[in-house]
Design an enzyme around this catalytic site. Structure first.
Site, PDB file in Angstrom:
ATOM      1  N   GLU A 262       0.887  -1.162   0.000  1.00 50.15           N
ATOM      2  CA  GLU A 262       0.000   0.000   0.000  1.00 50.15           C
ATOM      3  C   GLU A 262       0.922   1.207   0.000  1.00 50.15           C
ATOM      4  O   GLU A 262       1.412   1.629   1.029  1.00 50.15           O
ATOM      5  CB  GLU A 262      -0.907  -0.058   1.234  1.00 50.15           C
ATOM      6  N   CYS A 296      -1.855   8.926   2.631  1.00 51.05           N
ATOM      7  CA  CYS A 296      -1.615   8.418   1.274  1.00 51.05           C
ATOM      8  C   CYS A 296      -2.809   8.763   0.394  1.00 51.05           C
ATOM      9  O   CYS A 296      -2.707   8.784  -0.828  1.00 51.05           O
ATOM     10  CB  CYS A 296      -1.329   6.927   1.297  1.00 51.05           C
TER      11      CYS A 296
HETATM   12  C1  UN1 Z   1      -2.888   6.051   4.829  1.00 55.37           C
HETATM   13  O1  UN1 Z   1      -2.755   7.254   4.686  1.00 55.37           O
HETATM   14  O2  UN1 Z   1      -1.904   5.263   4.715  1.00 55.37           O
HETATM   15  O3  UN1 Z   1      -8.781   6.634   3.884  1.00 55.37           O
HETATM   16  C2  UN1 Z   1      -4.166   5.401   5.210  1.00 55.37           C
HETATM   17  C3  UN1 Z   1      -8.076   7.241   4.699  1.00 55.37           C
HETATM   18  C4  UN1 Z   1      -7.743   6.552   5.995  1.00 55.37           C
HETATM   19  C5  UN1 Z   1      -6.551   5.682   5.839  1.00 55.37           C
HETATM   20  C6  UN1 Z   1      -5.345   6.340   5.248  1.00 55.37           C
HETATM   21  N1  UN1 Z   1      -8.869   5.768   6.431  1.00 55.37           N
HETATM   22  O4  UN1 Z   1      -7.670   8.376   4.496  1.00 55.37           O
END
Ligand code: UN1
Length: 505
Positions: A262, A296
């Site tokens: 990821e 992310c």
């Molecule tokens: C991340 O930034 O690695 O959808 C995960 C989202 C959060 C998870 C982010 N529930 O922004």
């Protein structure tokens, strides 16, 4: 307040970073500090583990697997339910600790713990649903079916920005599936990982299990390499940058292990002329500025229809001017600091680069002087040809570009190496359907009238292309953490061969 918080979670001023059924009291690796990004001060010192300590962790995790895999899944579910209760009790304080160590605002710190609780609830239900298919056999009196077995020790490499929730996505699912796990957290957030392990260890011990969840903090990213190279680990789940994912992915692939990646996102939203602009504005600001642009899923590119560009940009720049930046544990603050001095440097460098490439700063653009890694959330008027917009800078920089035809905007959306999240704001069913169709967004997540970030745990989370292809948390992601076995039983007294093959003796 900090001392009480640390005491509450049993964290000593100098604490072990290695847990193998219990804390290894004096791991032999280098010591390093966890730094509060809001004031640059040391929160606590961590003793990291060496390869020897890692071997101790692995020995316990393998031992633990032999016991844990034999526990009926619904019984495992019952224990995970208790972890959910323990997290509920600790939600406020663990949220505060996350705020302290990551700099994310109070509500987001609490939200992260809620995401862990949601995972526990989801996994508890799942513990009675780890079922396989029965498939019609082409052979008379034969039964063809699939079953799922526990896989082994799962390696979890997590990032600083979701220091607890991403562990839960992986570790809680792995545990439900009968696996044990070894966790290498980010060295920016060791204290959160120690607190999480202490909360779950108490529940596990009271149920008679010690080796289901382990932790190995190392000097730098050494433990990530040990995990990636370790043949005893059938699945490595890694969250972080594309560079990190490429390095880990190659190592795991070389030993023909399985990896769940990821990685980076370079997420875009399209604002159509038919959109509800108030809703779009809120969606855009939360996605671009929330967590100081360090998700992310953060919104990094915005394509605004040229007919509404001026009006929408005025609203957006105003909204940016109203974002309260400051100590993340103060009520009303919407944006805390970046995680490190290095992250601030990278942001400033990206802004300079964007300017050189023809970008124009419409809002923000500066670091905030004084203590802590504070910056202004930044909007840059850009064009799709600028090389910088191909990159993910882990900071609150939003590149805005006008478009005329929706087809072009979708092409821009897809025209980057990453493929995590995407969004369209529109009140046109036709436009929404085009965006969601096979010729629409190429991302793992595609939203309508919602920003790019803030996914619920119930869906599968992850993305395509250089985001790595992995899927975590809800839906049927549990299957990655198990070993699928296809079984055929011949209940008859003949031996018919598949595909009509004859092999008569
Ligand atoms: C991340 O930034 O690695 O959808 C995960 C989202 C959060 C998870 C982010 N529930 O922004």
């Amino acid at each position: 307040m900090i001392t009480e918080l640390l005491e509450k979670f049993g964290i000593h001023h100098t604490h072990s970073g290695v847990y193998a059924g219990d804390w290894i009291t004096k791991p032999e690796g280098m010591e390093f500090d966890s730094i509060n990004p809001s004031d640059g001060k040391c929160i606590a010192t961590i003793m990291s583990g060496t390869k020897n300590n890692y071997e101790q962790v692995m020995a316990m995790a393998e031992e633990g697997f032999k016991k844990w895999r034999g526990v009926p899944a619904p019984k495992r579910g019952e224990i995970i339910r208790q972890i959910g209760i323990a997290l509920r009790k600790n939600k406020k304080d663990l949220g505060l600790l996350i705020t302290l160590e990551t700099g994310k605002i109070l509500s987001e710190g609490q939200g992260e713990v809620q995401e862990m609780i949601d995972m526990c609830d989801f996994a508890t239900g799942l513990s009675r649903q780890l079922h396989g298919l029965t498939i019609a056999s082409e052979r008379k009196d034969h039964r063809l079916f699939e079953q799922w077995h526990p896989l082994g020790v799962v390696g979890i490499i997590s990032a600083f920005n979701f220091p607890a929730a991403v562990w839960a996505w992986n570790a809680i699912l792995a545990a439900i599936c009968g696996d044990t796990s070894v966790w290498k957290p980010s060295n920016h957030t060791p204290i959160t990982s120690i607190a999480v392990i202490n909360i779950v260890a108490l529940v596990m011990k009271s149920n008679g299990y010690e080796n289901v969840f382990s932790l190995c903090i190392s000097e730098g990213h050494l433990a990530a390499e040990w995990i990636a190279d370790d043949k005893r680990i059938p699945l490595v789940s890694a969250t972080g940058s594309c560079e990190m994912g490429k390095a880990i992915g190659v190592k795991v692939c070389q030993r023909l292990g399985r990896s769940l990646l990821e990685l980076g996102g370079n997420n875009a939203a399209i604002i159509s002329p038919s959109a509800n602009l108030d809703l779009a504005l809120r969606g855009v600001v939360f996605a671009a500025v929330g967590t100081a642009g360090q998700r992310c899923t953060t919104l990094r590119r915005l394509f605004v229809h040229d007919s509404i560009e001026n009006m929408f940009m005025e609203k957006l720049c105003n909204a940016y001017g109203n974002v309260t930046i400051g100590n993340p544990w103060e009520e009303g603050v919407l944006m805390g600091p970046l995680i490190s001095v290095d992250a601030v440097e990278k942001m400033m460098h990206a802004i300079e680069e964007a300017k050189k490439q023809g970008g124009k700063v419409l809002a923000g653009g500066n670091r905030i002087s004084g203590i802590g890694n504070f910056v202004e959330p930044t909007i840059i008027l850009a064009n799709p040809e600028m090389p910088i917009i191909q990159q993910e800078t882990f900071a609150p920089i939003l590149y805005v570009m006008p478009y005329h035809h929706l087809g072009d905007a979708i092409q821009f959306n897809n025209g980057v190496p990453q493929g995590l999240s995407s969004a369209i704001f529109t009140d046109s069913v036709g436009e929404a359907e085009q965006f969601l169709s096979y010729r629409g967004s190429d991302c793992g997540i595609a939203n309508v009238n919602i920003g790019t970030s803030g996914a619920e745990i119930g869906g599968a989370f992850g993305g395509e292309k250089e985001t790595g292809g992995g899927r975590e948390s809800g839906s049927d992601c549990w299957k990655t953490y198990m070993r699928r076995q296809t079984c055929t039983i011949n209940g008859g007294d003949q031996l018919p061969l598949a595909q009509g093959v004859h092999f008569d003796l």
